[in-house]
Structure formats: structure tokens, C-alpha cells
Design a protein around this motif. Structure first.
Motif, PDB file in Angstrom:
ATOM      1  N   VAL A  16       0.982  -1.347  -0.121  1.00 47.15           N
ATOM      2  CA  VAL A  16      -0.223  -0.239  -0.437  1.00 47.15           C
ATOM      3  C   VAL A  16       0.651   0.872   0.265  1.00 47.15           C
ATOM      4  CG1 VAL A  16      -1.827   1.284   1.392  1.00 47.15           C
ATOM      5  CG2 VAL A  16      -1.901  -2.131   1.344  1.00 47.15           C
ATOM      6  N   ALA A  18       0.726   4.974   0.297  1.00 40.95           N
ATOM      7  CA  ALA A  18      -1.053   6.404   1.036  1.00 40.95           C
ATOM      8  C   ALA A  18      -0.100   7.508   0.610  1.00 40.95           C
ATOM      9  CB  ALA A  18      -1.812   5.795   2.161  1.00 40.95           C
TER      10      ALA A  18
ATOM     11  N   ILE B   4      -2.784   9.250  10.800  1.00 43.32           N
ATOM     12  CA  ILE B   4      -1.786   8.637   9.526  1.00 43.32           C
ATOM     13  C   ILE B   4      -1.138   9.390   8.574  1.00 43.32           C
ATOM     14  CG2 ILE B   4      -2.688   8.140   7.366  1.00 43.32           C
ATOM     15  CD1 ILE B   4      -5.752   7.621   8.582  1.00 43.32           C
ATOM     16  N   PRO B   5       0.129   9.479   8.297  1.00 45.85           N
ATOM     17  CA  PRO B   5       1.320  10.438   8.031  1.00 45.85           C
ATOM     18  C   PRO B   5       0.747  11.037   6.409  1.00 45.85           C
ATOM     19  CG  PRO B   5       1.637   7.690   8.388  1.00 45.85           C
ATOM     20  CD  PRO B   5       0.261   7.988   8.656  1.00 45.85           C
ATOM     21  N   ALA B   6       0.960  11.850   6.171  1.00 47.57           N
ATOM     22  CA  ALA B   6       1.107  13.191   4.759  1.00 47.57           C
ATOM     23  C   ALA B   6       1.550  11.628   3.475  1.00 47.57           C
ATOM     24  CB  ALA B   6       1.628  13.628   4.744  1.00 47.57           C
ATOM     25  N   PHE B   7       1.855  11.101   4.451  1.00 43.68           N
ATOM     26  CA  PHE B   7       2.943   9.367   3.048  1.00 43.68           C
ATOM     27  C   PHE B   7       2.742   8.461   3.940  1.00 43.68           C
ATOM     28  CE2 PHE B   7       6.297   8.073   0.687  1.00 43.68           C
ATOM     29  CZ  PHE B   7       5.351   7.341  -0.281  1.00 43.68           C
ATOM     30  N   PHE B   8       2.814   7.768   3.059  1.00 46.06           N
ATOM     31  CA  PHE B   8       3.174   6.335   4.005  1.00 46.06           C
ATOM     32  C   PHE B   8       3.197   4.988   3.664  1.00 46.06           C
ATOM     33  CE2 PHE B   8      -0.554   3.212   5.168  1.00 46.06           C
ATOM     34  CZ  PHE B   8      -1.597   3.998   4.746  1.00 46.06           C
ATOM     35  N   GLU B   9       3.722   4.000   3.122  1.00 40.28           N
ATOM     36  CA  GLU B   9       3.720   3.070   2.642  1.00 40.28           C
ATOM     37  C   GLU B   9       3.532   1.662   3.361  1.00 40.28           C
ATOM     38  OE1 GLU B   9       6.434   2.083  -1.452  1.00 40.28           O
ATOM     39  OE2 GLU B   9       7.833   4.049   0.388  1.00 40.28           O
ATOM     40  N   PHE B  10       3.423   0.449   3.293  1.00 41.67           N
ATOM     41  CA  PHE B  10       3.300  -0.624   3.448  1.00 41.67           C
ATOM     42  C   PHE B  10       3.397  -1.558   3.250  1.00 41.67           C
ATOM     43  CE2 PHE B  10       0.170  -4.032   5.045  1.00 41.67           C
ATOM     44  CZ  PHE B  10       0.945  -3.933   6.092  1.00 41.67           C
TER      45      PHE B  10
END
Ligand code: FE2
Lengths: 416, 391
Positions: A16, A18, B4-10
Motif C-alpha cells: 500500500v 498512501a 495518518i501520515p501525509a505519506f506512507f508505504e506498507f
């Protein structure tokens, strides 16, 4: 509370990405999967809303787009899959970007099988585990915050000639990445924001309260519920709230992870049937039916429903509500949310089946059609994981109340 | 709730199979990944703990050919990896199933890199490039005696460390038959490490709602196990299974992200030989968190919500949630201390460390340490020494 079943499986392998500027990162994401010439797959609605333009502008000239196919039908079909696979080959593309909802993604998955396996016989790859290797890179960009289809390893393609819906199930069908960018839902019309938000809420609530739950899907569900409870109504009032939009998109993906691991129950069961028989949009069915599913199952899973009051209304309300009234309060809260959504959309978000209309303004669910919905619901597999059984009479009772918008009469719910 | 961060990857490529007869699913799951001939490798403790047999037996009716090497030592990783790679190639294997713990799983990850890339040394494998996502499938059978890094994307050997999400196992099978039955001290240590992994990743700088799912679940499972071990909770027959779950899911939470203050300090203190890294981390955890809270760098609400159930959380007033959390973590250690006749330490002093020895502990910046972690280690350690709250 921690609920650990005797056996469970959990998997959410999709990557993901986002944020507010994810579209700008598409070139880098493509580079990571060694792709240089993606084909964009979408539908008329998404393209018409200008979202493909937003995307290509954000990508700049760092990527050569191999083609844009923007006429995926609302029900993914084998014809559309063939057409896209052919265009992919003709344009020498090397990756797929699916922009849209479930049918766009399913169609792109089907096309990916054809181009990766270099086959014209898509149906030879249907079923479970037929695919044996990685396919071409596929990136999913959802444009509603609801379905959670970006997390699933399933594609359903309609074969109109044989009147069949063919399922394809494999981990190789998971997108390589799901991109959640706040801009993709920023212009979503209010009624659709409402319906898709309630669809996501239903995924989370059913995953948490039905039979195939596990501790990880529970954690997904609780986070999703918390985010939707906090952001759905504010976003409805302020559609340009990009943090809220991002939160709802993340919540929908979390809810998708919850239900793709824990499955759903009677709300989806009756909702699928109502959608199939009367054409009511899926999210709308979910919003209307969710309180009924919770009411109907309450004698079985009321303790689980009660726990959801914390993410739904926060610590103060939770602490102040007596234990034995928490489940009731959750159900009431869902109804209040529907009422607020109804008010904000000036009636476009229906509170009961009686209030749903088709495109021509006729009642979408005439009372006489309820038996047809019952017949369709009995054949839908979603009911197997519902905590309480339903026979014809039960379906009928639930539907009648959902039609009129009146709470269930608890004394009429059979136990066992 | 964490913002919630302004950008993230999971990304977490691990598929978890957990519970009754989980191992029975292994042949099917491997085939679904196009595996024809897995190499089963096990360490010495796995054979002694009777963890090895059920794994081999799971293939009995599978009509799958397997290679097996058991009782593998871990004393000379480079040489052993080379030997195993020769066996893997000689037998035409196409995946690895690893039954073991700690450094042995590091070796299994290394072996996977060697057979997938053709390079032998870690330097050559990682020089200038990321670890490819096309490396072979790795299945890990988690244990109730684990260091908690097994299921993570970290590979440590000697002074080298590599981190990549692609190093994480694609499949884990947490089956009550193959988690072993370690003694209470070993299980408590495993659970304390899992607790530390859960809590610290929940508040890590790259945390997001999706990593939080693993962090929260690992924390809950670890606390459940620790309550049973301390005698607060009723002891279930599946305690070891719960411990193994906590450790494995804590590894998922860690992923390939940076290590945290508690770990850096725990490792440094453990190097002195008086206390294990898991126990040192367990002791240090509440002080490191409190230190962060005082620096206004910790959401007390979120911490208390992470550590207790909804009822406890909701009935604790806002203003008390931080202190409730620190008190809770310390009482847990006190109860464990009591229950284990002092074998689980409440403080560093309990472990026989002197103040002078503590002053000699140098917390080396971990090669994977969190950026900007220039923490005031001395203060944290001083309080962890005699168990004095920071305020
Ligand atoms: Fe749905």
C-alpha cells in the motif's frame, strides 16, 4: 478484547502506498517493478471525472503511457478483457494501471493473465491456484473509498456466451501495489461518498462480528471503524477535506483487509441479492441493511457489537453507556449516521429500501419484489459465516423492516 | 489512534497460518507458490524440542519430494550457508522451510539470498542494489522460544545487518505441535521481546494504520501470555502457541523498519552478559516510553489504549492514562519476578549490574537504528537500574 480462534489464516500481501502526493510517485513505483510503458485501464465515469488527466499530469513526462482503455463495462466481461489484452500487445505495454472500482480491477487482472501467460484462452486459468507464476506488474488505484477490492486476490469475469461468472483466485492476482491518493476521491459526489463509506464500514463491522474473525482482522476492523466514524460525516460536509479523504481511503483498504481475511455475513448476503434483483448500488444496500444485520444477530454476537461502541463513539460514551446497552447504542448510532447522510445529501442517501429509486425515478425496490430477493439471497454463499441462520421467513421479515425503515421486532427473531 | 501520515508505504508479504493442524496446509501453500521441492532445514534446539518431527511429517501424504538437513549448528554461518547452498543446488530444491530460532533463521534468510542470487557473501549480494523481490519462497515455522526477529525483514550476522521486506518469509505456520514447550523463563523472555516489538513499532516514526495492526495484535498476544506466566491470568493449555504468535506477529510489525531506543539499550546491556537482551528490553521499555512522554513525544492515550482492553481504557480519565500505562508495565514485571523467584528481573539492579558497570555500557548506534534517536540513554538506564519512575 482478544479473540483467537483455534485456527485462522491471515494475509494482506498487497503493498500500500498512501498519501497526498502518491500519483507523483508512479514513475518511481513503475521503475521498481522494471516497467516503462504502462497501459491505463479505467471506465467512462472515472475518465469523465477527469481523474486520468489528474494522474497523467502528476506523472509528468517521466513515463510513456502505452495506451488508455477507458471503456470497461460496469460488469467485467470476457470481451472487455480480450480487447484490453489485444491493445496491450499492440502497444507493446509492460504493465497495467487499473484506475477505478472492482470491475475495472477485475478486468485488468483478466487482461494481465492473458498477456502474461501469452494465451487467448482466459478461461483455462479460472479457478483456484491455476496460476503458477508472477504476472506482469499491476498497479491498482481505487477511485472510491469503499470496495476494498485492491486487497483481494480474486477476479470475477463474466462469460456472457456461457452465462457464467468465472472466478479466478490466486496470490499472483494481487496488485503489485495499491495507491491511495487523496485526489482520486476528492471529487466523489456526496451520495457516492456516503454509500461507499458505509460499504467500508459494513466490511469492518461484519468482519468483526461474524464467524471467521481473527485477532489481525479484528485490529484492521477496529481501525477502519474508528477512521470512518471520525471522518465520514465531516468529509460529507466538507468534501475538499483532503486529510479526511485520505483517512477514508485508508479506512476502506483496512476494512478490505479485514473482510478479505474474515469474510462477511448476512448484510452482504441480502445486499448482494438486493443488488442483483433490483439494481440498487452495493453501498446503498449496505448502509440500509447494516443495522438490521446487527439487530438480527444480536443474541449471538451482541458482546462483539458492544465492543464496537469504543471505536464508533469514543471512550467517554463507551464508559458512560452501561455494558448491556452498548450493542443497542451501536445499532442506534449506525441509524443516526444514515439519517445524517440522508440530511446532508438532501435525501439522496436513502434510509430504507422504500426510499431507493432507479435512474428514471421509479421505486427501485417495489414491495412485490421482496420474495425475489429472498430467493436470490438463499443461494449466496455470504450467509454461511453469519452467526445466526436465516430461513425464508427470516429473510422476509428482515427485508420488510428494511423496506419500511422500522427496527426489527426482537421477539420475532428465532434462536438457533 | 495514531495519526495518518501525509505519506506512507506498507508491505507485509507474510501469509500467516495459525492454529490447529496449521502445518497440514504447508504442502498446498508451497505448491500454490510453484514450489516442487522444498529444502527443510532445522537447528539443534528444534530437534531437541521435538519441533522438527511434526514439520517433516506434514509432508508425509503430500507426494512432494523434500530435502532435509537437521541439527544444523550456527557457529560458523558463512561456511554453513555455503554447505547448505551446495545441498540445495545438488538436490534441485526451489524453496526453504526453516525450523529454528534466532541466528539460525538469519542463516536461512542468508541461504535464501545465496541460492536466489548466486552470490555468496552478504557484501556481494547487497552491494549497490536492493534485494530482489524475486527471491525464492521462504517458509518459517515459529517457535515459543524466539528472539522476535525471525519473521521480520532483518538479517543480522556478526556486525553486518541487511534489511528488506523481501527477506521476510512468505509463509509462516504457527502450529501448537511445532512451537515447542520451552520453560517459563524462555517463554517470558520471548513474550517480553514481542511486547517490546509491538509497543515500539506502534510508536515508531514510520508507523501507519497498517503496521499498527500487527503491532497491536503482537502486543495483545504478548500481554495475554505474560498475564498467564505471571499468574494474573488463568494458564491455558495453548500458552506456548500464544507466545509463538506474539513473537511472529511482532516480527511482522518490525518488518524491515528501523530499531528503537529500547532495543539499542537492551542489546548494549545484554552484551555485558548479566541479563538477556529480551529481559533488558523488558526492563527498559517503560522507562524509555516515559522518557519519550516527558519529551512530549508520545501519545499517552494511544499507549494506554494499546496496553489494555476497551473497558479499562475508557474508565481511566484522560489525565491518568500515561501514568496508568507505566505503572501497568512495571507491575507486570513485578508479578513475573515474584512468580519466577526472581529469574525475570524487575530492574537492572536485580540482574546484578552495579551502577559502575552501567556507566561503562556504551549504547552503540545500531546500524538500523531509528534516525534522530540520539536519546538520553544514561537517564533511561539510571531509572531502569533501580526502578524509579522518571517523574
Ligand atoms: Fe461490500
Amino acid at each position: 478484547m482478544l479473540h483467537v480462534p483455534g485456527y485462522y489464516e491471515y494475509c494482506c500481501r498487497v503493498k500500500v502506498v498512501a498519501g497526498h502526493d502518491v500519483l507523483e510517485r508512479i514513475p518511481a513505483i513503475l521503475e521498481r517493478v522494471h516497467a516503462t510503458r504502462p497501459m491505463i485501464v479505467t471506465d467512462r465515469g472515472v475518465a469523465g471525472a477527469g481523474l486520468i488527466d489528474v494522474m497523467t499530469e502528476a506523472m509528468g513526462d517521466q513515463v510513456t503511457i502505452g495506451g488508455i482503455e477507458d471503456d470497461v463495462p460496469p460488469d467485467s466481461s470476457i470481451e472487455a478483457v480480450r480487447r484490453i489484452a489485444e491493445a496491450y500487445r499492440n502497444n507493446r505495454c509492460d504493465a497495467l494501471i487499473a484506475v477505478g472500482g472492482g470491475s475495472v480491477l477485475d478486468t485488468a487482472k483478466g487482461a494481465n493473465i492473458m498477456v502474461s501467460e501469452e494465451t487467448d484462452d482466459l478461461m483455462a486459468f479460472s479457478g483456484v491456484g491455476t496460476l503458477k507464476r508472477r504476472l506482469k506488474p499491476l498497479i491498482a488505484i481505487p477511485t472510491t473509498a469503499g470496495t476494498g477490492s485492491e486487497t483481494t486476490l480474486v477476479a470475477v469475469i463474466k462469460d456472457h456466451e456461457r452465462h457464467q461468472k468465472m472466478p479466478f483466485i490466486s496470490y499472483f492476482l494481487l496488485p503489485d501495489a495499491a495507491l491511495l491518493d487523496s485526489r482520486m476521491t476528492l471529487t466523489l459526489p456526496p451520495a457516492i461518498t456516503a454509500a461507499t463509506g458505509m460499504d467500508a464500514l459494513t466490511h469492518a463491522v461484519e468482519a468483526y462480528t461474524c464467524l471467521a474473525k481473527n485477532p489481525l482482522s479484528d485490529a484492521n476492523a477496529v481501525s477502519a471503524i474508528e477512521l470512518i466514524a471520525k471522518h465520514l460525516l465531516p468529509v460529507m460536509k466538507q468534501p475538499e477535506d483532503r486529510d479526511g479523504r485520505l483517512a477514508l481511503a485508508v479506512a476502506a483498504t483496512l476494512a478490505g483487509m479485514a473482510f478479505s481475511n474474515a469474510m462477511v455475513g448476512m448484510v452482504h448476503n441480502i445486499g448482494h441479492a438486493t443488488g442483483a434483483v433490483c439494481g440498487v448500488p452495493h453501498g446503498t444496500c449496505m448502509a440500509i441493511l447494516l443495522p438490521y444485520g446487527l439487530e438480527y444477530n444480536q443474541h449471538r454476537n451482541g458482546h462483539l457489537t458492544a465492543e464496537l461502541l469504543l471505536p464508533l463513539e469514543g471512550a467517554d460514551t463507551y464508559a458512560r453507556t452501561p455494558r448491556n446497552q452498548r450493542a443497542q447504542r451501536v445499532i442506534a448510532r449506525v441509524r443516526e449516521m444514515n439519517q445524517s447522510l440522508h440530511d446532508i445529501t438532501q435525501g439522496q442517501h436513502p434510509r430504507c429500501l422504500r426510499e431507493t429509486y432507479d435512474r428514471d425515478g421509479n421505486a427501485a425496490v417495489p414491495f412485490e419484489r421482496l420474495p425475489d430477493i429472498v430467493a436470490a439471497a438463499k443461494n449466496d454463499p455470504a450467509v454461511f459465516l453469519n452467526p445466526e441462520d436465516l430461513d425464508d421467513e427470516d429473510y422476509r421479515m428482515v427485508l420488510e423492516h428494511a423496506w419500511a425503515g422500522t427496527p426489527l421486532d426482537c421477539t420475532r427473531i428465532k434462536r438457533g | 489512534m495514531i495519526p495518518i501520515p501525509a505519506f506512507f508505504e506498507f508491505e507485509c508479504p507474510v501469509k500467516t497460518h495459525c492454529g490447529h493442524r496449521a502445518l497440514d496446509h504447508m504442502p498446498f501453500e508451497l505448491r500454490a507458490m510453484d514450489v516442487a521441492k522444498p529444502l527443510l532445514i532445522g537447528d539443534v534446539p528444534a530437534s531437541h524440542a521435538k519441533r522438527w518431527r511434526p514439520v517433516v511429517n506434514a509432508f508425509r501424504d503430500s507426494q512432494m519430494t523434500i530435502g532435509v538437513v537437521e541439527e544444523i549448528p550456527t557457529d560458523d554461518p558463512q561456511a554453513i550457508v555455503r554447505q547448505l547452498a551446495a545441498i540445495y543446488r545438488d538436490k534441485d530444491c526451489d524453496a526453504i522451510v526453516a525450523v529454528g530460532q534466532g541466528p539460525f533463521i538469519d542463516m536461512a534468510k542468508w541461504l535464501n539470498l545465496v541460492v536466489s542470487t548466486g552470490e555468496e557473501t552478504l557484501d556481494a549480494i547487497t552491494s549497490g542494489q536492493a534485494i530482489p523481490r524475486t527471491i525464492k519462497p521462504l517458509a518459517v515455522i515459529p517457535s515459543a522460544a524466539a528472539d522476535g526477529y525471525e519473521v521480520s525483514g532483518l538479517l543480522r550476522t556478526g556486525n553486518e545487518a541487511v534489511a528488506s521486506v523481501n527477506l521476510m518469509p512468505q509463509l509462516i505456520f504457527i502450529d501448537p505441535r511445532s512451537v515447542g514447550q520451552p520453560d517459563d523463563i524462555a517463554m517470558a523472555e520471548t513474550a517480553l521481546m514481542a511486547l517490546t516489538h509491538g509497543v515500539e513499532t506502534f510508536f515508531r516514526s514510520d508507523a501507519n494504520p497498517m503496521t499498527a495492526v500487527y503491532a497491536r495484535t503482537a502486543t495483545r498476544l504478548a500481554l495475554d501470555a505474560l498475564h498467564q506466566l505471571s499468574g494474573i491470568g488463568e494458564r491455558g493449555s495453548d500458552l506456548a502457541w500464544t507466545v509463538a504468535q506474539a513473537a511472529a506477529l511482532g516480527g511482522c510489525a518490525l518488518g524491515c523498519g528501523p530499531c528503537s531506543t529500547t532495543h539499542a539499550i537492551g542489546q548494549a546491556i545484554a552484551a555485558g552478559g548479566k541479563i538477556s537482551a529480551a529481559q533488558a528490553a523488558g526492563v527498559v521499555l517503560s522507562y524509555a516510553l516515559e522518557h519519550r512522554a516527558i519529551a512530549n513525544n508520545l501519545d499517552n492515550d494511544a499507549l494506554w489504549g494499546l496496553l489494555c482492553d476497551g473497558d479499562h481504557y475508557a474508565r481511566t480519565p484522560d489525565s491518568q492514562r500515561g501514568s496508568a500505562a507505566f505503572y501497568f508495565l512495571r507491575s507486570l514485571l513485578n508479578d513475573l519476578f515474584d512468580r519466577t523467584d526472581g529469574q525475570i528481573r524487575r530492574t537492572l539492579q536485580d540482574a546484578g549490574l552495579t551502577r559502575e558497570e552501567l556507566q561503562d555500557v556504551t549504547v552503540l548506534p545500531d546500524p538500523l537504528a531509528e534516525e534522530g534517536d540520539t536519546g538520553d540513554y544514561a537517564t533511561i538506564m539510571a531509572h531502569a537500574w533501580d526502578g524509579r519512575p522518571l517523574r
